[in-house]
Write an enzyme that holds these catalytic residues in place. Structure first.
Site, mmCIF file in Angstrom:
data_model
loop_
_atom_site.group_PDB
_atom_site.id
_atom_site.type_symbol
_atom_site.label_atom_id
_atom_site.label_comp_id
_atom_site.label_asym_id
_atom_site.label_seq_id
_atom_site.Cartn_x
_atom_site.Cartn_y
_atom_site.Cartn_z
ATOM 1 N N ILE A 111 0.823 -1.218 0.000
ATOM 2 C CA ILE A 111 0.000 0.000 0.000
ATOM 3 C C ILE A 111 0.857 1.268 0.000
ATOM 4 C CG2 ILE A 111 -0.225 0.323 2.515
ATOM 5 C CD1 ILE A 111 -3.277 0.635 2.016
ATOM 6 N N HIS A 142 5.945 -12.303 5.845
ATOM 7 C CA HIS A 142 5.804 -11.828 4.470
ATOM 8 C C HIS A 142 7.176 -11.546 3.895
ATOM 9 C CE1 HIS A 142 5.478 -8.412 7.241
ATOM 10 N NE2 HIS A 142 6.105 -7.677 6.325
HETATM 11 P P1 AMP Z 1 6.996 -4.884 7.526
HETATM 12 O O1 AMP Z 1 7.541 -3.606 8.066
HETATM 13 O O2 AMP Z 1 8.051 -5.766 6.918
HETATM 14 O O3 AMP Z 1 6.106 -5.603 8.516
HETATM 15 O O4 AMP Z 1 6.102 -4.469 6.284
HETATM 16 C C1 AMP Z 1 4.721 -4.302 6.317
HETATM 17 C C2 AMP Z 1 4.317 -3.721 4.988
HETATM 18 O O5 AMP Z 1 2.913 -3.865 4.861
HETATM 19 C C3 AMP Z 1 4.630 -2.240 4.816
HETATM 20 O O6 AMP Z 1 5.477 -2.064 3.683
HETATM 21 C C4 AMP Z 1 3.245 -1.606 4.606
HETATM 22 O O7 AMP Z 1 3.266 -0.545 3.671
HETATM 23 C C5 AMP Z 1 2.434 -2.777 4.112
HETATM 24 N N1 AMP Z 1 0.998 -2.712 4.353
HETATM 25 C C6 AMP Z 1 0.376 -2.404 5.513
HETATM 26 N N2 AMP Z 1 -0.965 -2.474 5.350
HETATM 27 C C7 AMP Z 1 -1.172 -2.853 4.062
HETATM 28 C C8 AMP Z 1 -2.341 -3.091 3.278
HETATM 29 N N3 AMP Z 1 -3.576 -2.969 3.785
HETATM 30 N N4 AMP Z 1 -2.185 -3.456 1.987
HETATM 31 C C9 AMP Z 1 -0.943 -3.577 1.460
HETATM 32 N N5 AMP Z 1 0.191 -3.373 2.133
HETATM 33 C C10 AMP Z 1 0.076 -3.003 3.426
#
Ligand code: AMP
Length: 131
Positions: free
Chosen positions: A40, A110
């Site tokens: 996002i 992820h």
């Molecule tokens: P991390 O810091 O590795 O846990 O990364 C989490 C990622 O999830 C970040 O890059 C956010 O921008 C992404 N993120 C959070 N909410 C969403 C969402 N609803 N859809 C897509 N990506 C998301």
């Protein structure tokens, strides 16, 4: 806020809700083991997240507890996503944050897949130990 990537799985985390269809995502790939969707808040021309369908809080949890078939299926899916996005060639970067020092925010394992152009240094040079 960063999470520790350990302990019990929170079924209310945002990626669990995406897997259940409670929150929309821009899906790019799905199979039995994995779902991939655009981040996002992209940090590269292509920034896709690949998540396993099982409930694992982090890479540490996934690597230690997932059945072999899920591990193989997940990483094959990551490769399939990269090919589907046309990144093989020219190349791409995979990253998985685990725990507080990494800044992991979402407590569902992820892999970030970055591509779409030269990605620069792997980490900031000032973080490297002095030679
Ligand atoms: P991390 O810091 O590795 O846990 O990364 C989490 C990622 O999830 C970040 O890059 C956010 O921008 C992404 N993120 C959070 N909410 C969403 C969402 N609803 N859809 C897509 N990506 C998301």
């Amino acid at each position: 806020m960063a999470v520790d990537g350990l302990g019990a799985y929170d079924p209310q985390n945002i990626f669990a809700r995406i897997l259940r269809g409670e929150i929309p995502c821009r899906r790019v790939f799905e199979d039995a083991h994995a779902l991939a969707f655009h981040d996002i808040a992209p940090r590269a021309p292509v920034h896709v997240l690949v998540i396993p369908k099982g409930a694992y809080v982090s890479f540490a949890d996934f690597a230690a507890t997932a059945p072999d078939a899920e591990i193989a299926g997940f990483f094959r899916a990551v490769g399939a996503v990269a090919r589907q996005l046309g990144l093989e060639p020219p190349g791409y970067r995979l990253l998985s944050n685990m725990g507080a020092d990494s800044g992991q925010e979402v407590p569902h394992f992820h892999v970030h897949l970055f591509g779409g152009g030269p990605l620069g240094p792997m980490l900031l040079p000032e973080l490297a130990p002095a030679a």
